[in-house]
Design a protein around this motif. Structure first.
Motif, mmCIF file in Angstrom:
data_model
loop_
_atom_site.group_PDB
_atom_site.id
_atom_site.type_symbol
_atom_site.label_atom_id
_atom_site.label_comp_id
_atom_site.label_asym_id
_atom_site.label_seq_id
_atom_site.Cartn_x
_atom_site.Cartn_y
_atom_site.Cartn_z
ATOM 1 N N ALA A 1 0.838 -1.206 0.000
ATOM 2 C CA ALA A 1 0.000 0.000 0.000
ATOM 3 C C ALA A 1 0.873 1.257 0.000
ATOM 4 N N LYS A 2 1.968 1.224 0.766
ATOM 5 C CA LYS A 2 2.880 2.361 0.758
ATOM 6 C C LYS A 2 3.511 2.533 -0.615
ATOM 7 N N GLY A 3 3.890 1.406 -1.232
ATOM 8 C CA GLY A 3 4.447 1.464 -2.582
ATOM 9 C C GLY A 3 3.467 2.066 -3.570
ATOM 10 N N ASN A 4 2.193 1.686 -3.431
ATOM 11 C CA ASN A 4 1.157 2.239 -4.317
ATOM 12 C C ASN A 4 1.011 3.750 -4.128
ATOM 13 N N ASP A 5 1.114 4.191 -2.865
ATOM 14 C CA ASP A 5 1.011 5.624 -2.592
ATOM 15 C C ASP A 5 2.123 6.391 -3.300
ATOM 16 N N TYR A 6 3.346 5.877 -3.185
ATOM 17 C CA TYR A 6 4.472 6.545 -3.843
ATOM 18 C C TYR A 6 4.330 6.482 -5.364
ATOM 19 N N PHE A 7 3.829 5.364 -5.877
ATOM 20 C CA PHE A 7 3.642 5.250 -7.317
ATOM 21 C C PHE A 7 2.654 6.298 -7.804
ATOM 22 N N ASN A 8 1.561 6.461 -7.081
ATOM 23 C CA ASN A 8 0.543 7.442 -7.467
ATOM 24 C C ASN A 8 1.071 8.873 -7.418
ATOM 25 N N GLU A 9 2.129 9.102 -6.644
ATOM 26 C CA GLU A 9 2.768 10.412 -6.591
ATOM 27 C C GLU A 9 3.889 10.535 -7.627
ATOM 28 N N SER A 10 4.013 9.514 -8.504
ATOM 29 C CA SER A 10 5.051 9.452 -9.536
ATOM 30 C C SER A 10 6.456 9.351 -8.944
ATOM 31 N N LYS A 11 6.559 8.865 -7.713
ATOM 32 C CA LYS A 11 7.857 8.614 -7.086
ATOM 33 C C LYS A 11 8.160 7.125 -7.244
ATOM 34 N N TYR A 12 8.541 6.798 -8.474
ATOM 35 C CA TYR A 12 8.616 5.387 -8.862
ATOM 36 C C TYR A 12 9.762 4.645 -8.178
ATOM 37 N N HIS A 13 10.898 5.314 -7.965
ATOM 38 C CA HIS A 13 12.025 4.637 -7.314
ATOM 39 C C HIS A 13 11.672 4.288 -5.871
ATOM 40 N N ALA A 14 11.003 5.204 -5.180
ATOM 41 C CA ALA A 14 10.567 4.906 -3.814
ATOM 42 C C ALA A 14 9.557 3.768 -3.816
#
Length: 713
Positions: free
Chosen positions: A174-187
């Motif tokens: 879920a945290k990974g999805n949050d960062y993905f949605n913010e376009s912070k793909y490396h995180a």
């Protein structure tokens, strides 16, 4: 090759000398302890002020060894490197500089080195900066290991709240999805990886790999994306998303046949997927180009005109050539079958292409690359090319051999390709490879050709130098010869290589690294020192064995002819004719064996004068002399002649751009005095155009724009 070398330019000599002195100063301090270090507060305050003012530049370095565990304590700044102030566990601080990182539009500096980032720097070395301070410089991407704050190796004094240590795989996802949605793909990739380490179920692992594969695609890590997708499909039937993402990874790795096969399965399993239908058409087109060389060159021009940078969506075609050993020349390309003048040998997409838009007034992408070891300075986008290749190889290790197998001189590369699960990309090796294999290039050779034919006589023999550049790996294996048998041309980031003469099977392909001009043996050979060879073609051998007194006489006659051309007097034509005849007598070997470089461009200018005077017979005679002086053997073209006798090029000579214009003029002159030869001359003009420009689809359009050439005598 054709890059803008300014090593001998007086205005840049002092820069090189200063850089060499800085390097000597830095090397003299190797192994010494730092003296006169500023306080922690002073260094931080100075950096924050510099961050506000956006100033500062650095020069040199010396080695320390070992490794450092560091934490960034300021926001980052970006210039030629991403910079921030870092501290160790003892709270000692220095500036950290990360070179060859992604551009701002690819990955923000804050995402690379945000305040609070914990990292290990392997084998760090200090850099002596222009302001007298020191910094830690990182040239190799694999010399840095980033630690997420949940990593157990982060010192307790730097750790944030670690209540998350026992979080489930689902929560990490879920945290990974949050960062993905913010376009912070490396995180996002980091959190998906953490989730996979938390013993997820088979279904959870499948979803995590699918999610991570998309983040890998977003960050151009196509190898990693493909690995995740193949792992995700091990135990479960591939989903529509998995198949589609796999095709994207394969396409970007230029594995077009595999891409087509997966797309066919995707179309069969999910026929309503409209995007898959479109992607299959695109992949089939790339495969056809790759296997048959069927390019629509007008389409390539259209794309190159619209796209900035002009990176075209096309594939590489390797024609009737193969890579083989070439004795003392290392490796080279050889024909695998007989080819004709104008035949396509190779059409290659650049592995990486760094573009400078010369139409922009500021030319912000033009930089100087100074190499104190080789005493060379180039102006253009070579520094950017290094960054682009380092990034591409770091993100996709499967492509490394394409570049690292290229000639790199005496440089000894590192002996490992992976450390701590991270690909090793030797930046210094990449720099050396680029210096020896880089091609300078125009937006298109057609555009460049138009500039050449419109230039005055004084500009015709200037060697073209370009700020844009790229690496075309297959073409890099083609060895040099002044009397070459192939020519390269460019459309955007595509290089087109065609034969300049008829070639038998097993003939080595060559093209010139520097355009051959009549400037003497020593000056010509000096240009090749950079690559570490001496040219031994027939023209160089002839220059080397010709007496200096003969060369001096030839140069004197040439200077006299140029004076008469500059006068523009009609009465001087006869004097020029006498000079050219006298110059021809200074050559001991016939032009069909050794082209007469001192004569051809003067004879070309004389042809232009005859055209302006509307003397078609003399235009024909003079144009044929131009061709003959470059090694061409032509039957049936001279006047007078028996009607119906065909004109045949029995031997193709040295191919220069302006020969296209000569053939066009011949065609116009024949139209008036020998109409049956007009079409033959035009066909040879088209072949010459195809060789020099890379294609002949735009021949009529190009020469239709040159009204002076169409004003036939």
């Amino acid at each position: 090759m054709n890059t803008h070398d300014v090593s001998d330019a007086p205005q840049f000599t002092q820069l090189l000398l200063k850089q060499k002195q800085n390097l000597r100063d830095a090397q003299s301090r190797k192994g010494q302890q730092l003296k006169g270090r500023k306080s922690r507060e002073e260094i931080i305050l100075q950096f924050r002020f510099r961050l506000m003012m956006k100033q500062g530049r650095a020069d040199c370095k010396f080695n320390l060894g070992t490794y450092l565990l560091l934490r960034s304590i300021t926001p980052p700044d970006r210039m030629t490197a991403i910079m921030a102030i870092v501290e160790d566990e003892n709270r000692d601080v220095l500036m950290l500089q990360l070179y060859y990182q992604e551009e701002e539009n690819e990955r923000a500096a804050e995402e690379v080195l945000e305040e609070g980032t914990v990292l290990i720097v392997k084998e760090p070395y200090l850099k002596l900066m222009s302001d007298g301070d020191h910094g830690i410089r990182i040239d190799h991407l694999s010399d840095v290991i980033y630690f997420p704050m949940y990593d157990e190796r982060v010192p307790k004094c730097w750790q944030l709240r670690l209540a998350e240590c026992n979080v489930t795989a689902s929560a990490w996802k879920a945290k990974g999805n949050d960062y993905f949605n913010e376009s912070k793909y490396h995180a996002a990739i980091g959190y998906y990886t953490k989730a996979l380490d938390c013993s997820p179920t088979v279904e959870e692992a499948h979803t995590l790999r699918l999610n991570r594969s998309l983040a890998f695609l977003k960050t151009k890590q196509f190898d990693a994306a493909l690995s995740d997708l193949e792992s995700a499909s091990t135990n479960l039937k591939p989903t529509e998303k998995a198949l589609f993402r796999k095709t994207q990874a394969l396409y970007n790795l230029q594995r077009y046949r595999e891409c087509c096969e997966v797309l066919k399965i995707l179309r069969m399993e999910y026929p309503s997927n409209i995007a898959a239908k479109r992607e299959l058409t695109r992949a089939v087109n790339r495969l056809a180009e790759q296997e048959k060389g069927g390019y629509l060159f007008k389409q390539l021009y259209l794309e190159a005109t619209k796209l900035r940078p002009p990176h075209l969506d096309h594939s590489t075609y390797v024609g009737p050539v193969s890579l083989r050993a070439s004795g003392s020349r290392g490796r080279g390309l050889f024909t695998t079958e007989a080819v004709k003048a104008g035949d396509l040998l190779l059409c290659e997409k650049a592995f990486v292409h760094a573009f400078v838009d010369t139409r922009k007034a500021d030319n912000q992408d033009v930089a100087l690359l100074i190499n104190a070891e080789t005493n060379s300075i180039t102006m253009g986008s070579q520094a950017e090319l290094i960054r682009m290749i380092v990034q591409k190889l770091y993100l996709n290790p499967s492509l490394a051999a394409v570049i690292t197998d290229l000639h790199h001189g005496s440089y000894k590369p590192v002996g490992v390709s992976n450390v701590d699960g991270t690909p090793v990309v030797d930046t210094f090796l990449i720099e050396r490879i680029i210096s020896l294999n880089c091609f300078g290039c125009p937006l298109s050779s057609r555009e460049s050709h138009l500039h050449v034919v419109e230039d005055e006589m004084s500009q015709r023999m200037k060697e073209e130098q370009f700020h844009s550049c790229g690496i075309w790996p297959m073409a890099s294996y083609i060895n040099h010869c002044c009397y070459s048998n192939a020519r390269r041309a460019f459309i955007g980031d595509m290089m087109v290589v065609r034969a300049t003469r008829d070639l038998a099977p097993d003939t080595e392909i060559t093209f010139w690294y520097q355009i051959p001009v009549a400037n003497g043996y020593d000056k010509r050979q000096k240009k090749f020192q950079h690559w570490g060879f001496k040219c031994d073609c027939t023209m160089c051998q002839d220059d080397q064995t010709t007496k200096k007194s003969v060369l001096a006489k030839r140069q004197g006659l040439r200077a006299d002819a140029l004076k008469y051309f500059q006068s523009g007097k009609r009465t001087d034509v006869a004097k020029i004719e006498i000079i050219l005849a006298t110059m021809a007598d200074t050559y001991t070997q016939p032009a069909f064996e050794v082209p007469h470089l001192s004569i051809w461009d003067l004879q070309l200018a004389l042809t232009q004068m005859y055209m302006q005077q509307k003397q078609p017979v003399k235009v024909i005679d003079s144009a044929l002399r131009v061709l003959a002086s470059l090694g061409y053997v032509i039957d049936g073209g001279n006047l007078p002649r028996a009607s119906g006798t065909p004109m045949v090029v029995k031997q193709w000579g040295l191919m220069m751009d302006r020969l296209i214009e000569r053939w066009v003029l011949l065609s116009g002159a024949y139209r008036l005095v020998a109409p049956d030869l007009e079409a033959q001359a035009e066909e040879y003009a088209r072949i010459s155009y195809r060789i020099c420009i890379g294609e002949d689809e735009a021949f009529d359009e190009t020469y239709g724009k040159l009204s002076d050439l169409n004003a036939r005598p």
